[in-house]
Design a protein around this motif. Sequence first.
Motif, PDB file in Angstrom:
ATOM      1  N   UNK A 132       1.280  -1.076   0.285  1.00 29.21           N
ATOM      2  CA  UNK A 132       0.211  -0.396  -0.384  1.00 29.21           C
ATOM      3  C   UNK A 132       0.756   1.119  -0.105  1.00 29.21           C
ATOM      4  N   UNK A 133       0.465   2.223  -0.379  1.00 29.97           N
ATOM      5  CA  UNK A 133       1.904   3.236  -1.085  1.00 29.97           C
ATOM      6  C   UNK A 133       0.932   5.069  -0.393  1.00 29.97           C
ATOM      7  N   UNK A 134       0.670   5.746  -0.305  1.00 31.74           N
ATOM      8  CA  UNK A 134       0.501   6.729   0.417  1.00 31.74           C
ATOM      9  C   UNK A 134      -0.730   7.043  -0.289  1.00 31.74           C
ATOM     10  N   UNK A 189       1.316  -0.742  -5.007  1.00 25.23           N
ATOM     11  CA  UNK A 189       2.276  -0.734  -6.486  1.00 25.23           C
ATOM     12  C   UNK A 189       3.231  -1.891  -6.275  1.00 25.23           C
ATOM     13  N   UNK A 190       3.521  -2.596  -7.288  1.00 22.46           N
ATOM     14  CA  UNK A 190       4.461  -3.926  -6.720  1.00 22.46           C
ATOM     15  C   UNK A 190       5.319  -3.906  -7.497  1.00 22.46           C
ATOM     16  N   UNK A 221       3.817   8.238  -2.307  1.00 21.36           N
ATOM     17  CA  UNK A 221       2.816   7.501  -3.777  1.00 21.36           C
ATOM     18  C   UNK A 221       2.991   6.549  -4.431  1.00 21.36           C
ATOM     19  N   UNK A 222       2.223   6.472  -5.230  1.00 22.50           N
ATOM     20  CA  UNK A 222       2.938   4.873  -5.886  1.00 22.50           C
ATOM     21  C   UNK A 222       3.735   5.340  -7.295  1.00 22.50           C
ATOM     22  N   UNK A 271       9.800  -3.514 -10.360  1.00 18.28           N
ATOM     23  CA  UNK A 271       7.966  -2.459 -10.196  1.00 18.28           C
ATOM     24  C   UNK A 271       6.686  -2.468 -10.996  1.00 18.28           C
ATOM     25  N   UNK A 272       6.003  -2.528 -10.419  1.00 23.31           N
ATOM     26  CA  UNK A 272       4.680  -1.982 -12.154  1.00 23.31           C
ATOM     27  C   UNK A 272       3.596  -1.497 -10.708  1.00 23.31           C
ATOM     28  N   UNK A 273       2.784  -0.853 -11.304  1.00 25.65           N
ATOM     29  CA  UNK A 273       1.511  -0.615 -10.957  1.00 25.65           C
ATOM     30  C   UNK A 273       0.413  -2.092 -10.900  1.00 25.65           C
ATOM     31  N   UNK A 274      -0.728  -1.818 -10.256  1.00 25.34           N
ATOM     32  CA  UNK A 274      -0.950  -2.764  -9.914  1.00 25.34           C
ATOM     33  C   UNK A 274      -2.091  -2.633 -10.765  1.00 25.34           C
ATOM     34  N   UNK A 275      -2.908  -3.668 -11.764  1.00 23.53           N
ATOM     35  CA  UNK A 275      -3.530  -3.739 -12.919  1.00 23.53           C
ATOM     36  C   UNK A 275      -5.365  -4.428 -12.514  1.00 23.53           C
TER      37      UNK A 275
END
Length: 583
Positions: free
Chosen positions: A258-260, A264-265, A317-318, A332-336
């Motif tokens: 969990x980011x702000x 994010x992975x 943040x992410x 690293x990557x965002x969560x789709x």
Amino acid sequence: MTTPHVSPDAAPLTPTVSPGALCGVRILDLTTVVFGPYASQILGDYGADVVKIEAPGGDSTRQTGPALEAGLSAIFLGMNRNKRSVVLDLKQSDARAALLTLIDRADVIMHSMRPQKMAKLGLDAATLCARNPRLIYAGLYGFGAGGAYDGRPAYDDIIQGLSGVADMMARQGGAPRYLPTIAADKTCGLIATHAILAALFQRERTGRGQAIEIPMFESMTSFMLVEHMYGRHLVDAPPEDRTAGYPRMLVPWRRPYQTADGYACVLPYTDTHWRLFFTHAGHPEDADDPRFASIASRTRHIGALYERAGAIVATQTTAHWLALCERLEIPAARVNGLDELEDDPHLASVGFFVDLEQNGHHYRFTRNPVTLADSQVAPTMPPHLGAHTREILREAGLDPAHIEAMLAKGAAIDRASAAPPLTQGEHPMTEQRPTTLLGRGFYWQEIEVGQRFHTFKRTVTETDIINFISATGMLETIFIDTTFEHGAIQGRPVPGALTYGLIEGMLMQTMVQGTGLALLEVHKKMLGPVVAGDTIWAEVEVTGVRPTSKLNRAVVTSAILVKNQHGKAVMDYTAVRMLAGQP
């Protein structure tokens, strides 16, 4: 029409240099649901001619999920592209003889029926491999032959439970759960695919086919124990080191951080990755922590490591973490979200999603994720039930008159001729276009009171009954009219609600396909028993057509009489529907 769903600046696909890698390989696929159809779809993606052999009722997944056309449900679409469909009622000798003719020219036959049932049909491995010595006979089973569980039924949930998946989820999350994907069926489908390819390759060297067995339990357990066998490999180690389960996979902190402002992975993996991560995140003391200094020590303290990393990631943040990791070359990557995958810039740029059009409807599929420089096979629409029966039986060399005789008595069904002949005084609802050739249902302007027609015929199977009861999740007795319906599953009378549902499915492929807006009212009565193995169909008479005052639609009332193969009435019901008008 085939259209790649790509961004405007997508890289062009490599031109086709040769036919598909498996061009000329004929696969006869008798499997249903996910395990086998997923395997044969992959073979079709590589260019094999996959012939889906279906019972008159079709694969049960044809009815699983929403659909734009009857029999092409969402789940069916996911694992049946690049195939042709033949309908054969293997209870009839002519159908079995036709299948044997197809087998004479086939390279592979796939099935998921119990060996005893295949032997009863004369379709066991010894018989077919003697008949066609080059045949690859692939049996897709729940459990391996000769084992303690041999012959037991198996579905994805059962295999997930047996193979350790549910226990793995409990170790991480506290309670046994299944993975929210059809993990066992799909994994075992991949294994079936490479087993078939290996047998085909061996045949190229020896000239001989062979029987192969792909059991789900053993296959999924093998998959699970690649990493989770872990300490159980070490037979002579002390007890504390002989535990199953790879710790990194099982700690509760292994999840997107969990980011702000989201998630994010982030996965530092090497010694250098972790030192860079801690240092540039402003925590050099963690970079010097001996627990985190090497992969061996990190493995021993993996829970503490991931918990600490999660606390750090939560402070920014992410976008911050994705930019930092990109600069440091840390994965690293965002969560789709599932609904976001079609808009992922990478998938769009490589043309991963492909749009197809059929009968005025638009569909979207994934392509084969593998790229072969000399082989590219574009996705084709999954087939309607029996769409290629005549075509394939003719290719096999069957006499056209014999094919028509098979179709007439229901040993085979071709979608273009599924309706029985009309008797005197009956007529199609549109004189110029028989109901099964419209490609859609009827607009209300095309029908009038007194018109009558037949549905096509459908054989009720034991699988229909089992799937119906499983899908309802309720006691079977709730659906049983005890006057006619009682007994065990084999040869058992069919729940009336299932009989009604099967007939409505037929009507969705004829009278109201794409034009039925709503089913407003139904009054039904059972007149006699229907048992597994019976062939049912319906006579439909339009008794009322009442256009609405404002919208282009009408309320249509029909009297529907359901009959069996002997012409005996088994159900009578009245249906009131809302039909669309001509656009």
